[in-house]
Scaffold this motif. Structure first.
Motif, PDB file in Angstrom:
ATOM      1  N   UNK A   1     -20.424  11.032   3.316  1.00 43.02           N
ATOM      2  CA  UNK A   1     -21.849  11.037   3.669  1.00 43.02           C
ATOM      3  C   UNK A   1     -22.581   9.837   3.079  1.00 43.02           C
ATOM      4  N   UNK A   2     -22.281   9.504   1.850  1.00 41.62           N
ATOM      5  CA  UNK A   2     -22.945   8.362   1.202  1.00 41.62           C
ATOM      6  C   UNK A   2     -22.486   7.052   1.836  1.00 41.62           C
ATOM      7  N   UNK A   3     -21.225   6.996   2.160  1.00 45.10           N
ATOM      8  CA  UNK A   3     -20.619   5.824   2.808  1.00 45.10           C
ATOM      9  C   UNK A   3     -20.881   4.553   2.005  1.00 45.10           C
ATOM     10  N   UNK A   4     -21.216   3.476   2.697  1.00 42.75           N
ATOM     11  CA  UNK A   4     -21.386   2.165   2.070  1.00 42.75           C
ATOM     12  C   UNK A   4     -22.862   1.914   1.750  1.00 42.75           C
ATOM     13  N   UNK A   5     -23.496   2.931   1.138  1.00 41.59           N
ATOM     14  CA  UNK A   5     -24.924   2.811   0.814  1.00 41.59           C
ATOM     15  C   UNK A   5     -25.140   3.204  -0.644  1.00 41.59           C
ATOM     16  N   UNK A   6     -26.311   2.867  -1.160  1.00 38.44           N
ATOM     17  CA  UNK A   6     -26.689   3.334  -2.492  1.00 38.44           C
ATOM     18  C   UNK A   6     -27.138   4.785  -2.339  1.00 38.44           C
ATOM     19  N   UNK A   7     -27.203   5.543  -3.430  1.00 35.22           N
ATOM     20  CA  UNK A   7     -27.696   6.924  -3.315  1.00 35.22           C
ATOM     21  C   UNK A   7     -29.106   6.981  -2.706  1.00 35.22           C
ATOM     22  N   UNK A   8     -29.974   6.052  -3.064  1.00 38.23           N
ATOM     23  CA  UNK A   8     -31.340   6.045  -2.507  1.00 38.23           C
ATOM     24  C   UNK A   8     -31.310   5.822  -1.001  1.00 38.23           C
ATOM     25  N   UNK A   9     -30.483   4.877  -0.555  1.00 30.81           N
ATOM     26  CA  UNK A   9     -30.379   4.603   0.882  1.00 30.81           C
ATOM     27  C   UNK A   9     -29.823   5.810   1.631  1.00 30.81           C
ATOM     28  N   UNK A  10     -28.914   6.556   0.995  1.00 32.02           N
ATOM     29  CA  UNK A  10     -28.306   7.729   1.625  1.00 32.02           C
ATOM     30  C   UNK A  10     -29.134   8.993   1.406  1.00 32.02           C
ATOM     31  N   UNK A  11     -30.232   8.861   0.664  1.00 35.65           N
ATOM     32  CA  UNK A  11     -31.093   9.997   0.298  1.00 35.65           C
ATOM     33  C   UNK A  11     -30.293  11.091  -0.406  1.00 35.65           C
ATOM     34  N   UNK A  12     -29.482  10.627  -1.364  1.00 35.73           N
ATOM     35  CA  UNK A  12     -28.682  11.527  -2.189  1.00 35.73           C
ATOM     36  C   UNK A  12     -29.052  11.257  -3.644  1.00 35.73           C
ATOM     37  N   UNK A  13     -29.087  12.302  -4.433  1.00 34.86           N
ATOM     38  CA  UNK A  13     -29.476  12.171  -5.830  1.00 34.86           C
ATOM     39  C   UNK A  13     -28.261  12.381  -6.722  1.00 34.86           C
ATOM     40  N   UNK A  14     -28.120  11.512  -7.727  1.00 38.49           N
ATOM     41  CA  UNK A  14     -27.049  11.668  -8.708  1.00 38.49           C
ATOM     42  C   UNK A  14     -27.420  12.753  -9.713  1.00 38.49           C
ATOM     43  N   UNK A  15     -26.466  13.582 -10.091  1.00 41.35           N
ATOM     44  CA  UNK A  15     -26.714  14.625 -11.091  1.00 41.35           C
ATOM     45  C   UNK A  15     -26.855  14.037 -12.488  1.00 41.35           C
ATOM     46  N   UNK A  16     -26.147  12.928 -12.754  1.00 36.49           N
ATOM     47  CA  UNK A  16     -26.249  12.275 -14.066  1.00 36.49           C
ATOM     48  C   UNK A  16     -26.023  10.781 -13.894  1.00 36.49           C
ATOM     49  N   UNK A  17     -26.570  10.029 -14.807  1.00 35.99           N
ATOM     50  CA  UNK A  17     -26.401   8.576 -14.786  1.00 35.99           C
ATOM     51  C   UNK A  17     -25.030   8.254 -15.382  1.00 35.99           C
ATOM     52  N   UNK A  18     -24.201   7.524 -14.655  1.00 34.65           N
ATOM     53  CA  UNK A  18     -22.871   7.225 -15.198  1.00 34.65           C
ATOM     54  C   UNK A  18     -22.950   6.289 -16.402  1.00 34.65           C
ATOM     55  N   UNK A  19     -22.158   6.584 -17.422  1.00 35.46           N
ATOM     56  CA  UNK A  19     -22.142   5.779 -18.646  1.00 35.46           C
ATOM     57  C   UNK A  19     -20.764   5.866 -19.284  1.00 35.46           C
ATOM     58  N   UNK A  20     -20.460   4.903 -20.135  1.00 36.76           N
ATOM     59  CA  UNK A  20     -19.203   4.926 -20.879  1.00 36.76           C
ATOM     60  C   UNK A  20     -19.256   6.099 -21.854  1.00 36.76           C
ATOM     61  N   UNK A  21     -18.245   6.961 -21.850  1.00 34.57           N
ATOM     62  CA  UNK A  21     -18.244   8.082 -22.797  1.00 34.57           C
ATOM     63  C   UNK A  21     -18.083   7.590 -24.238  1.00 34.57           C
ATOM     64  N   UNK A  22     -18.708   8.296 -25.139  1.00 38.71           N
ATOM     65  CA  UNK A  22     -18.583   7.955 -26.556  1.00 38.71           C
ATOM     66  C   UNK A  22     -17.547   8.846 -27.228  1.00 38.71           C
ATOM     67  N   UNK A  23     -17.051   9.849 -26.521  1.00 33.16           N
ATOM     68  CA  UNK A  23     -16.069  10.770 -27.078  1.00 33.16           C
ATOM     69  C   UNK A  23     -14.669  10.296 -26.764  1.00 33.16           C
ATOM     70  N   UNK A  24     -13.770  10.698 -27.578  1.00 34.03           N
ATOM     71  CA  UNK A  24     -12.353  10.478 -27.310  1.00 34.03           C
ATOM     72  C   UNK A  24     -11.745  11.843 -27.104  1.00 34.03           C
ATOM     73  N   UNK A  25     -11.175  12.102 -25.939  1.00 27.68           N
ATOM     74  CA  UNK A  25     -10.610  13.429 -25.720  1.00 27.68           C
ATOM     75  C   UNK A  25      -9.566  13.776 -26.771  1.00 27.68           C
ATOM     76  N   UNK A  26      -9.494  15.051 -27.121  1.00 25.89           N
ATOM     77  CA  UNK A  26      -8.470  15.512 -28.056  1.00 25.89           C
ATOM     78  C   UNK A  26      -7.111  15.282 -27.417  1.00 25.89           C
ATOM     79  N   UNK A  27      -6.115  15.161 -28.242  1.00 32.29           N
ATOM     80  CA  UNK A  27      -4.776  14.965 -27.724  1.00 32.29           C
ATOM     81  C   UNK A  27      -4.418  16.178 -26.877  1.00 32.29           C
ATOM     82  N   UNK A  28      -3.957  15.917 -25.678  1.00 34.73           N
ATOM     83  CA  UNK A  28      -3.559  17.009 -24.807  1.00 34.73           C
ATOM     84  C   UNK A  28      -2.090  16.864 -24.480  1.00 34.73           C
TER      85      UNK A  28
END
Length: 182
Positions: free
Chosen positions: A125-152
């Motif tokens: 649905x979003x295709x080759x557009x920005x969320x604003x152009x596609x009239x879609x809203x992001x749930x959260x702003x993407x960012x580099x995580x500061x956590x390190x996952x526990x060893x799995x």
């Protein structure tokens, strides 16, 4: 046969790695580990016989260095809680893809700040557009995580040796051979 694998624990009995029994014997000879559990199988050498170590524990603690979280598809999904960042639906890994918030055709980069998890329907649905152009809203702003996952350590409940069962963490019930829960 499980006896070719040994579970390595921290000094505090937390699982950190699965190693070969040969590596476990080397660590034992270097006095770096103690044997916690053994398999029934034996190792025969010229001057000695010993049981194969099933679980070994480090004798000394070691400092864990803070590492940057590696940029990868799996870590993107983990950061986003396996949820599509447009519709919010929780998905399995096979039902997720990732989306460039600002499309690459518009100068968007493939990095922590421009990639989000998306279900296939929202990605189409979003295709080759920005969320604003596609009239879609992001749930959260993407960012580099500061956590390190526990060893799995991922192993199938059916392939876990009995000797490990007290030392690994379970995310679901383990059934006993008779069919009921333990």
């Amino acid at each position: 046969m499980h006896s070719n694998r040994t579970l390595l624990l921290t000094q505090g009995y937390e699982p950190i790695q699965i190693i070969s029994w040969q590596r476990a014997i080397t660590l034992l000879a270097l006095a770096k580990v103690d044997v916690v559990e053994e398999y029934a199988e034996e190792i025969h050498a010229v001057s000695m016989v010993m049981q194969v170590p099933a679980v070994v524990r480090l004798r000394k603690s070691f400092p864990r260095r803070a590492k940057l979280v590696k940029f990868s598809r799996v870590n993107i999904y983990a950061r986003d809680g396996h949820r599509c960042q447009y519709c919010g639906v929780k998905c399995t890994t096979s039902d997720l893809t990732y989306d460039h918030v600002i499309p690459r055709s518009k100068g968007g980069l493939t990095n922590w700040e421009n990639i989000v998890s998306a279900c296939y329907a929202c990605n189409r649905e979003k295709a080759n557009r920005t969320p604003a152009e596609a009239r879609m809203k992001l749930l959260s702003v993407p960012a580099r995580p500061t956590w390190m996952p526990a060893v799995q350590i991922r192993v199938s409940a059916h392939s876990v040796p009995d000797a490990w069962r007290d030392y690994v963490y379970w995310t679901s019930e383990i059934e006993n051979p008779e069919g009921g829960a333990d």
